[in-house]
Design a protein around this motif. Structure first.
Motif, PDB file in Angstrom:
ATOM      1  N   ALA A  68     -16.825 -33.649  14.639  1.00 46.43           N
ATOM      2  CA  ALA A  68     -17.336 -32.633  15.562  1.00 46.43           C
ATOM      3  C   ALA A  68     -16.968 -32.992  16.993  1.00 46.43           C
ATOM      4  CB  ALA A  68     -18.859 -32.537  15.433  1.00 46.43           C
ATOM      5  N   VAL A  69     -16.966 -31.973  17.829  1.00 42.28           N
ATOM      6  CA  VAL A  69     -16.851 -32.139  19.269  1.00 42.28           C
ATOM      7  C   VAL A  69     -18.273 -32.178  19.802  1.00 42.28           C
ATOM      8  CG1 VAL A  69     -16.110 -31.049  21.422  1.00 42.28           C
ATOM      9  CG2 VAL A  69     -14.648 -30.932  19.394  1.00 42.28           C
ATOM     10  N   LEU A  70     -18.584 -33.179  20.621  1.00 39.89           N
ATOM     11  CA  LEU A  70     -19.898 -33.283  21.238  1.00 39.89           C
ATOM     12  C   LEU A  70     -19.799 -32.800  22.674  1.00 39.89           C
ATOM     13  CD1 LEU A  70     -21.037 -36.844  20.063  1.00 39.89           C
ATOM     14  CD2 LEU A  70     -21.493 -34.633  18.994  1.00 39.89           C
ATOM     15  N   ALA A  71     -20.779 -32.012  23.101  1.00 39.15           N
ATOM     16  CA  ALA A  71     -20.858 -31.566  24.494  1.00 39.15           C
ATOM     17  C   ALA A  71     -22.259 -31.864  24.990  1.00 39.15           C
ATOM     18  CB  ALA A  71     -20.561 -30.072  24.609  1.00 39.15           C
ATOM     19  N   GLY A  72     -22.344 -32.417  26.187  1.00 39.11           N
ATOM     20  CA  GLY A  72     -23.656 -32.737  26.718  1.00 39.11           C
ATOM     21  C   GLY A  72     -23.760 -32.421  28.188  1.00 39.11           C
ATOM     22  N   ASN A  73     -24.952 -31.998  28.584  1.00 35.94           N
ATOM     23  CA  ASN A  73     -25.252 -31.688  29.973  1.00 35.94           C
ATOM     24  C   ASN A  73     -26.259 -32.701  30.493  1.00 35.94           C
ATOM     25  OD1 ASN A  73     -27.571 -29.911  31.645  1.00 35.94           O
ATOM     26  ND2 ASN A  73     -25.498 -29.823  32.410  1.00 35.94           N
ATOM     27  N   SER A  74     -26.029 -33.204  31.715  1.00 33.11           N
ATOM     28  CA  SER A  74     -26.930 -34.141  32.365  1.00 33.11           C
ATOM     29  C   SER A  74     -27.140 -35.364  31.476  1.00 33.11           C
ATOM     30  CB  SER A  74     -28.241 -33.429  32.720  1.00 33.11           C
ATOM     31  OG  SER A  74     -29.093 -34.276  33.453  1.00 33.11           O
ATOM     32  N   GLY A  77     -25.210 -35.492  28.437  1.00 36.35           N
ATOM     33  CA  GLY A  77     -23.834 -35.973  28.522  1.00 36.35           C
ATOM     34  C   GLY A  77     -23.750 -37.453  28.216  1.00 36.35           C
ATOM     35  N   TYR A  78     -24.667 -38.210  28.784  1.00 36.60           N
ATOM     36  CA  TYR A  78     -24.707 -39.650  28.507  1.00 36.60           C
ATOM     37  C   TYR A  78     -25.031 -39.894  27.038  1.00 36.60           C
ATOM     38  CZ  TYR A  78     -25.871 -44.567  28.668  1.00 36.60           C
ATOM     39  OH  TYR A  78     -25.909 -45.915  28.414  1.00 36.60           O
ATOM     40  N   THR A  79     -25.973 -39.121  26.511  1.00 38.88           N
ATOM     41  CA  THR A  79     -26.339 -39.241  25.098  1.00 38.88           C
ATOM     42  C   THR A  79     -25.142 -38.926  24.211  1.00 38.88           C
ATOM     43  OG1 THR A  79     -28.627 -38.654  25.600  1.00 38.88           O
ATOM     44  CG2 THR A  79     -27.900 -38.349  23.324  1.00 38.88           C
ATOM     45  N   ALA A  80     -24.425 -37.839  24.519  1.00 44.89           N
ATOM     46  CA  ALA A  80     -23.249 -37.451  23.738  1.00 44.89           C
ATOM     47  C   ALA A  80     -22.166 -38.527  23.822  1.00 44.89           C
ATOM     48  CB  ALA A  80     -22.709 -36.104  24.224  1.00 44.89           C
ATOM     49  N   LEU A  81     -21.972 -39.093  25.006  1.00 46.09           N
ATOM     50  CA  LEU A  81     -20.979 -40.153  25.185  1.00 46.09           C
ATOM     51  C   LEU A  81     -21.301 -41.352  24.300  1.00 46.09           C
ATOM     52  CD1 LEU A  81     -18.627 -41.564  26.708  1.00 46.09           C
ATOM     53  CD2 LEU A  81     -20.319 -42.239  28.409  1.00 46.09           C
ATOM     54  N   SER A  86     -20.287 -44.416  18.973  1.00 46.13           N
ATOM     55  CA  SER A  86     -20.731 -44.944  17.682  1.00 46.13           C
ATOM     56  C   SER A  86     -20.213 -44.113  16.501  1.00 46.13           C
ATOM     57  CB  SER A  86     -22.256 -45.067  17.634  1.00 46.13           C
ATOM     58  OG  SER A  86     -22.870 -43.823  17.757  1.00 46.13           O
ATOM     59  N   LEU A  87     -19.871 -42.849  16.738  1.00 50.31           N
ATOM     60  CA  LEU A  87     -19.344 -41.999  15.661  1.00 50.31           C
ATOM     61  C   LEU A  87     -17.876 -42.281  15.342  1.00 50.31           C
ATOM     62  CD1 LEU A  87     -21.017 -38.607  16.570  1.00 50.31           C
ATOM     63  CD2 LEU A  87     -21.259 -39.822  14.393  1.00 50.31           C
ATOM     64  N   LEU A  94     -15.106 -34.905  23.301  1.00 46.58           N
ATOM     65  CA  LEU A  94     -16.318 -35.078  24.087  1.00 46.58           C
ATOM     66  C   LEU A  94     -16.200 -34.247  25.357  1.00 46.58           C
ATOM     67  CD1 LEU A  94     -18.984 -36.665  24.614  1.00 46.58           C
ATOM     68  CD2 LEU A  94     -17.564 -38.405  25.697  1.00 46.58           C
ATOM     69  N   ILE A  95     -17.222 -33.438  25.620  1.00 48.49           N
ATOM     70  CA  ILE A  95     -17.244 -32.604  26.819  1.00 48.49           C
ATOM     71  C   ILE A  95     -18.489 -32.968  27.605  1.00 48.49           C
ATOM     72  CG2 ILE A  95     -17.325 -30.248  27.706  1.00 48.49           C
ATOM     73  CD1 ILE A  95     -16.089 -29.428  24.918  1.00 48.49           C
ATOM     74  N   LEU A  96     -18.291 -33.397  28.827  1.00 51.12           N
ATOM     75  CA  LEU A  96     -19.409 -33.787  29.688  1.00 51.12           C
ATOM     76  C   LEU A  96     -19.573 -32.753  30.793  1.00 51.12           C
ATOM     77  CD1 LEU A  96     -18.556 -37.581  30.026  1.00 51.12           C
ATOM     78  CD2 LEU A  96     -20.064 -36.480  28.363  1.00 51.12           C
ATOM     79  N   CYS A  97     -20.783 -32.229  30.930  1.00 48.88           N
ATOM     80  CA  CYS A  97     -21.090 -31.218  31.939  1.00 48.88           C
ATOM     81  C   CYS A  97     -22.113 -31.800  32.904  1.00 48.88           C
ATOM     82  CB  CYS A  97     -21.666 -29.961  31.285  1.00 48.88           C
ATOM     83  SG  CYS A  97     -20.651 -29.284  29.961  1.00 48.88           S
TER      84      CYS A  97
END
Length: 160
Positions: A68-74, A77-81, A86-87, A94-97
């Motif tokens: 999957a592609v992970l996208a996170g805001n605020s 974003g750190y959580t998704a990173l 680990s994935l 990875l998309i960081l907003c």
């Protein structure tokens, strides 16, 4: 591809609702409510970046069950990173907003600056460990995602 969206601090999965409508049909999309936020349970435990990382990683492994592609805001974003690291191969992108990072005191940061990655950059450390570099999404995909974010956020921006 599958997409997993992680909200920011104090928000909920609802922050992604407009984007999910626009991307519906093109992707299989999930938006998480991190524990302690939104419609999730709010047990009396210590909420940490490590807990949220585990929840996000486990969600991809147990629910999405494919890369999957992970996208996170605020803080999402750190959580998704962290979850993406680990994935490994289960994270296709990875998309960081407006991403946030973990919070350190000045003394903690000064201590980490001298010892972080044995004085080398993260990329150098990853290559030494034999980890392959992550593939980057093509610019057209990044541009499309940016346009979708702007279109989704525009109605919420108060006109001056």
């Amino acid at each position: 591809p599958a997409m997993v969206l992680v909200h920011g601090f104090g928000a909920s999965a609802d922050q992604w609702s407009r984007m999910m409508l626009q991307l519906k049909g093109e992707h299989d999309i999930w938006a998480l409510d991190l524990i302690g936020f939104g419609h999730s349970e709010k047990p009396t435990i210590s909420y940490t970046q490590f807990l949220w990382e585990d929840i996000t990683r486990d969600f991809v492994l147990e629910v999405v069950q494919r890369p999957a592609v992970l996208a996170g805001n605020s803080i999402g974003g750190y959580t998704a990173l962290c979850a993406a690291v680990s994935l490994k191969e289960m994270c296709q992108g990875l998309i960081l907003c407006n991403s946030a990072g973990r919070m350190l005191s000045k003394s903690e940061w000064q201590g980490e600056q001298t010892s972080l990655y044995n004085g080398n950059g993260l990329r150098s450390l990853m290559l030494k460990q034999g980890l392959p570099p992550k593939k980057v999404l093509p610019n057209w995909a990044l541009d499309l995602f940016g346009r979708v974010i702007i279109a989704a956020l525009r109605p919420n921006v108060e006109k001056a």
